[in-house]
Design a protein around this motif. Structure first.
Motif, PDB file in Angstrom:
ATOM      1  N   ARG A  43       0.820  -1.206   0.000  1.00 41.76           N
ATOM      2  CA  ARG A  43       0.000   0.000   0.000  1.00 41.76           C
ATOM      3  C   ARG A  43       0.859   1.262   0.000  1.00 41.76           C
ATOM      4  NH1 ARG A  43      -3.539  -1.593   3.392  1.00 41.76           N
ATOM      5  NH2 ARG A  43      -2.472  -0.967   5.298  1.00 41.76           N
ATOM      6  N   ALA A  44       1.931   1.242   0.804  1.00 46.01           N
ATOM      7  CA  ALA A  44       2.818   2.407   0.837  1.00 46.01           C
ATOM      8  C   ALA A  44       3.537   2.593  -0.500  1.00 46.01           C
ATOM      9  CB  ALA A  44       3.837   2.246   1.967  1.00 46.01           C
ATOM     10  N   ARG A  45       3.974   1.515  -1.123  1.00 44.62           N
ATOM     11  CA  ARG A  45       4.664   1.626  -2.406  1.00 44.62           C
ATOM     12  C   ARG A  45       3.710   2.041  -3.520  1.00 44.62           C
ATOM     13  NH1 ARG A  45       8.550  -3.803  -2.046  1.00 44.62           N
ATOM     14  NH2 ARG A  45       9.512  -3.243  -0.039  1.00 44.62           N
ATOM     15  N   LEU A  46       2.475   1.562  -3.452  1.00 48.22           N
ATOM     16  CA  LEU A  46       1.488   1.973  -4.451  1.00 48.22           C
ATOM     17  C   LEU A  46       1.164   3.455  -4.323  1.00 48.22           C
ATOM     18  CD1 LEU A  46      -0.401   1.126  -6.741  1.00 48.22           C
ATOM     19  CD2 LEU A  46      -2.097   0.525  -5.009  1.00 48.22           C
ATOM     20  N   THR A  47       1.072   3.954  -3.097  1.00 46.54           N
ATOM     21  CA  THR A  47       0.834   5.384  -2.899  1.00 46.54           C
ATOM     22  C   THR A  47       2.005   6.214  -3.415  1.00 46.54           C
ATOM     23  OG1 THR A  47      -0.495   4.871  -0.935  1.00 46.54           O
ATOM     24  CG2 THR A  47       0.289   7.135  -1.172  1.00 46.54           C
ATOM     25  N   ALA A  48       3.227   5.739  -3.145  1.00 46.76           N
ATOM     26  CA  ALA A  48       4.402   6.450  -3.653  1.00 46.76           C
ATOM     27  C   ALA A  48       4.440   6.426  -5.181  1.00 46.76           C
ATOM     28  CB  ALA A  48       5.672   5.828  -3.083  1.00 46.76           C
ATOM     29  N   PHE A  49       4.050   5.324  -5.795  1.00 48.51           N
ATOM     30  CA  PHE A  49       4.035   5.245  -7.261  1.00 48.51           C
ATOM     31  C   PHE A  49       2.977   6.169  -7.855  1.00 48.51           C
ATOM     32  CE2 PHE A  49       2.423   3.200 -11.164  1.00 48.51           C
ATOM     33  CZ  PHE A  49       3.580   3.204 -11.920  1.00 48.51           C
ATOM     34  N   ALA A  50       1.821   6.272  -7.184  1.00 46.67           N
ATOM     35  CA  ALA A  50       0.758   7.140  -7.705  1.00 46.67           C
ATOM     36  C   ALA A  50       1.121   8.612  -7.597  1.00 46.67           C
ATOM     37  CB  ALA A  50      -0.549   6.859  -6.963  1.00 46.67           C
ATOM     38  N   THR A  51       1.859   9.008  -6.582  1.00 46.80           N
ATOM     39  CA  THR A  51       2.220  10.416  -6.382  1.00 46.80           C
ATOM     40  C   THR A  51       3.505  10.814  -7.108  1.00 46.80           C
ATOM     41  OG1 THR A  51       3.359   9.789  -4.321  1.00 46.80           O
ATOM     42  CG2 THR A  51       1.069  10.521  -4.149  1.00 46.80           C
ATOM     43  N   ALA A  52       4.294   9.844  -7.563  1.00 43.23           N
ATOM     44  CA  ALA A  52       5.564  10.166  -8.243  1.00 43.23           C
ATOM     45  C   ALA A  52       5.308  10.375  -9.725  1.00 43.23           C
ATOM     46  CB  ALA A  52       6.581   9.056  -8.002  1.00 43.23           C
ATOM     47  N   ARG A  53       4.638  11.480 -10.078  1.00 46.85           N
ATOM     48  CA  ARG A  53       4.324  11.749 -11.485  1.00 46.85           C
ATOM     49  C   ARG A  53       5.575  12.125 -12.274  1.00 46.85           C
ATOM     50  NH1 ARG A  53       0.009  14.099  -8.639  1.00 46.85           N
ATOM     51  NH2 ARG A  53      -2.021  13.157  -9.112  1.00 46.85           N
ATOM     52  N   GLN A  54       6.459  12.882 -11.653  1.00 48.24           N
ATOM     53  CA  GLN A  54       7.671  13.289 -12.372  1.00 48.24           C
ATOM     54  C   GLN A  54       8.556  12.080 -12.678  1.00 48.24           C
ATOM     55  OE1 GLN A  54       9.606  16.324 -10.092  1.00 48.24           O
ATOM     56  NE2 GLN A  54       7.959  17.834 -10.368  1.00 48.24           N
ATOM     57  N   LEU A  55       8.640  11.152 -11.744  1.00 50.82           N
ATOM     58  CA  LEU A  55       9.444   9.959 -11.982  1.00 50.82           C
ATOM     59  C   LEU A  55       8.854   9.113 -13.095  1.00 50.82           C
ATOM     60  CD1 LEU A  55      11.808   8.106 -11.161  1.00 50.82           C
ATOM     61  CD2 LEU A  55      10.288   7.087  -9.455  1.00 50.82           C
ATOM     62  N   ARG A  56       7.544   8.978 -13.122  1.00 52.81           N
ATOM     63  CA  ARG A  56       6.910   8.193 -14.175  1.00 52.81           C
ATOM     64  C   ARG A  56       7.028   8.864 -15.534  1.00 52.81           C
ATOM     65  NH1 ARG A  56       1.045   7.458 -12.589  1.00 52.81           N
ATOM     66  NH2 ARG A  56       1.418   9.322 -11.327  1.00 52.81           N
ATOM     67  N   THR A  57       7.085  10.206 -15.533  1.00 51.22           N
ATOM     68  CA  THR A  57       7.247  10.924 -16.798  1.00 51.22           C
ATOM     69  C   THR A  57       8.685  10.878 -17.288  1.00 51.22           C
ATOM     70  OG1 THR A  57       5.461  12.399 -16.118  1.00 51.22           O
ATOM     71  CG2 THR A  57       6.843  13.123 -17.950  1.00 51.22           C
TER      72      THR A  57
ATOM     73  N   ARG B  43      -8.966  -2.695 -11.759  1.00 48.59           N
ATOM     74  CA  ARG B  43      -9.650  -2.714 -10.464  1.00 48.59           C
ATOM     75  C   ARG B  43      -9.270  -1.479  -9.671  1.00 48.59           C
ATOM     76  NH1 ARG B  43      -9.499  -8.883  -8.054  1.00 48.59           N
ATOM     77  NH2 ARG B  43     -10.559  -9.891  -9.799  1.00 48.59           N
ATOM     78  N   GLU B  44     -10.249  -0.969  -8.957  1.00 47.35           N
ATOM     79  CA  GLU B  44      -9.978   0.189  -8.112  1.00 47.35           C
ATOM     80  C   GLU B  44      -9.154  -0.243  -6.909  1.00 47.35           C
ATOM     81  OE1 GLU B  44     -10.601   3.206  -8.853  1.00 47.35           O
ATOM     82  OE2 GLU B  44     -11.640   2.707 -10.722  1.00 47.35           O
ATOM     83  N   ARG B  45      -8.563   0.738  -6.255  1.00 47.72           N
ATOM     84  CA  ARG B  45      -7.787   0.439  -5.059  1.00 47.72           C
ATOM     85  C   ARG B  45      -8.686  -0.112  -3.976  1.00 47.72           C
ATOM     86  NH1 ARG B  45      -3.831   5.377  -3.787  1.00 47.72           N
ATOM     87  NH2 ARG B  45      -3.058   3.819  -2.322  1.00 47.72           N
ATOM     88  N   ALA B  46      -8.108  -0.806  -3.058  1.00 51.34           N
ATOM     89  CA  ALA B  46      -8.890  -1.478  -2.007  1.00 51.34           C
ATOM     90  C   ALA B  46      -9.668  -0.468  -1.199  1.00 51.34           C
ATOM     91  CB  ALA B  46      -7.954  -2.268  -1.095  1.00 51.34           C
ATOM     92  N   ALA B  47     -10.779  -0.959  -0.653  1.00 53.06           N
ATOM     93  CA  ALA B  47     -11.621  -0.056   0.135  1.00 53.06           C
ATOM     94  C   ALA B  47     -10.910   0.429   1.386  1.00 53.06           C
ATOM     95  CB  ALA B  47     -12.924  -0.755   0.514  1.00 53.06           C
ATOM     96  N   ALA B  48      -9.966  -0.367   1.884  1.00 48.63           N
ATOM     97  CA  ALA B  48      -9.242   0.046   3.083  1.00 48.63           C
ATOM     98  C   ALA B  48      -8.381   1.274   2.827  1.00 48.63           C
ATOM     99  CB  ALA B  48      -8.384  -1.096   3.589  1.00 48.63           C
ATOM    100  N   LEU B  49      -8.016   1.514   1.524  1.00 48.14           N
ATOM    101  CA  LEU B  49      -7.195   2.678   1.209  1.00 48.14           C
ATOM    102  C   LEU B  49      -8.030   3.946   1.152  1.00 48.14           C
ATOM    103  CD1 LEU B  49      -4.991   1.148  -1.616  1.00 48.14           C
ATOM    104  CD2 LEU B  49      -4.496   1.299   0.819  1.00 48.14           C
ATOM    105  N   SER B  50      -9.329   3.821   0.950  1.00 48.71           N
ATOM    106  CA  SER B  50     -10.185   4.996   0.848  1.00 48.71           C
ATOM    107  C   SER B  50     -10.960   5.272   2.126  1.00 48.71           C
ATOM    108  CB  SER B  50     -11.168   4.815  -0.313  1.00 48.71           C
ATOM    109  OG  SER B  50     -11.983   3.679  -0.089  1.00 48.71           O
ATOM    110  N   ARG B  51     -10.672   4.548   3.195  1.00 48.56           N
ATOM    111  CA  ARG B  51     -11.364   4.753   4.459  1.00 48.56           C
ATOM    112  C   ARG B  51     -10.356   4.808   5.597  1.00 48.56           C
ATOM    113  NH1 ARG B  51     -16.788   3.929   4.063  1.00 48.56           N
ATOM    114  NH2 ARG B  51     -16.948   3.743   6.327  1.00 48.56           N
ATOM    115  N   ARG B  52     -10.719   5.485   6.626  1.00 46.58           N
ATOM    116  CA  ARG B  52      -9.925   5.568   7.838  1.00 46.58           C
ATOM    117  C   ARG B  52     -10.723   4.956   8.973  1.00 46.58           C
ATOM    118  NH1 ARG B  52      -7.641  11.836   7.508  1.00 46.58           N
ATOM    119  NH2 ARG B  52      -6.492  11.566   5.542  1.00 46.58           N
TER     120      ARG B  52
END
Length: 340
Positions: free
Chosen positions: A63-77, A142-151
């Motif tokens: 989950r932490a690595r997926l969040t980092a991958f989603a926010t690293a737009r400059q790295l992906r570009t 598939r969308e991200r897990a429901a646990a990622l969109s809830r606290r």
């Protein structure tokens, strides 16, 4: 000019034939697991609990690595997305290495879990993550897990577990509450386990109190005695020493346990434990008899026991031995077997 210098030379590559797959029927044989023994049951429970804990740890890493991958737009570009995933460890091999590190950092888990099982748990996490990273044949993800969109929060009590979660963003979802409570056989098993632990501690206290000279002081008791000695105070008689048993260099106790003095309370507890064990044995025997009675008879005939097999030595023959007392010494002539 060699074949290595010829750019048009044919080299070995992937096969063109379709991959072989089995499309026929598959049979699954389900075997029951006998966990009537309390020690075996605890071991099996710890195996499953350890596997679940390692898998949850790998899920948190993913989950932490997926969040980092989603926010690293400059790295992906700047680089290819596959390179970015490899740098962040968002691959199957990266999650497997994360599971290995969790096992290496918690050495006590290696008693119940191997690296092979940890690798399979990481593969299960990767399969769920793969459906989100890569689209299917129709281009859907598939969308991200429901646990990622809830606290949420967890309230752990003695007999129940409550989980409360709210939306991480203003999504309009209502509050979700889940309560897990132990009932039925779980309560009975926990009650029996607590009773066993209380009796074990009571037996240890009684034995130590009846034989204080066979045990050392604990670290805390020894520090207290040293402080009193340094202050010039008289020593205090410790009724129940909490240290280890006084033993030899080889680790054997100086005085055998059978020579210890025991109190009436100790003997009563031992009798109660023996009675409970006998009751559990009778219950297991009754369950086995009921299962054997309810199961259909086997169609295969029972092979007869050979009458000329001698159990004393492999390969020798002779009549079956006559029943003898456990105190009777064994001799080849008693069973009719001949010595080679």
């Amino acid at each position: 000019m060699t074949n290595a210098d010829d750019p048009t030379a044919r080299r070995r590559g992937p096969g063109q034939a379709p991959v072989w797959r089995w499309d026929g029927p598959v049979s699954v044989l389900r075997l029951p697991l006998d966990v009537h023994d309390p020690a075996l049951r605890r071991h099996v429970e710890r195996v499953f609990a350890t596997a679940f804990a390692v898998r949850r740890a790998v899920q948190r890493d993913a989950r932490a690595r997926l969040t980092a991958f989603a926010t690293a737009r400059q790295l992906r570009t700047a680089v290819d997305p596959a390179v970015a995933r490899d740098r962040l460890g968002l691959t199957r091999a990266g999650l497997e290495q994360a599971a290995y590190r969790h096992l290496d950092r918690a050495a006590h888990l290696r008693r119940y879990l191997t690296k092979a099982l940890a690798m399979h748990g990481a593969d299960v996490v990767w399969q769920a993550l793969e459906h989100h990273l890569f689209p299917d044949a129709a281009g859907r993800r598939r969308e991200r897990a429901a646990a990622l969109s809830r606290r949420g929060g967890v309230d752990v009590n003695v007999s129940n577990l409550a989980i409360v979660s709210v939306p991480a963003a203003d999504a309009g979802d209502a509050l979700r509450v889940t309560r897990i409570a132990a009932t039925g056989e779980d309560v009975e098993r926990l009650t029996a386990e607590r009773l066993r632990q209380r009796r074990s501690r009571a037996l240890q206290r009684s034995r130590r109190a009846s034989n204080p000279g066979q045990y050392r002081l604990s670290d805390g008791q020894q520090r207290r005695a040293d402080r009193r000695l340094a202050a010039g105070l008289p020593p205090v008689q410790v009724p129940v020493p909490r240290g280890p048993r006084i033993a030899t260099v080889a680790g054997a106790p100086v005085q055998a346990y059978r020579h210890d003095r025991t109190s009436a309370t100790y003997r009563q507890l031992r009798a109660a434990i023996a009675a409970d064990g006998e009751a559990r044995t009778h219950a297991r025997t009754a369950d086995s008899s009921a299962t054997a009675t309810s199961s259909p008879p086997s169609s295969a005939p029972t092979p007869p026991w050979p009458s000329r097999v001698c159990p004393a030595r492999p390969g020798s023959t002779g009549p079956l031995p006559a029943p003898r007392s456990p105190r009777t010494a064994w001799h080849p002539s008693a069973t009719g077997c001949k010595e080679p």
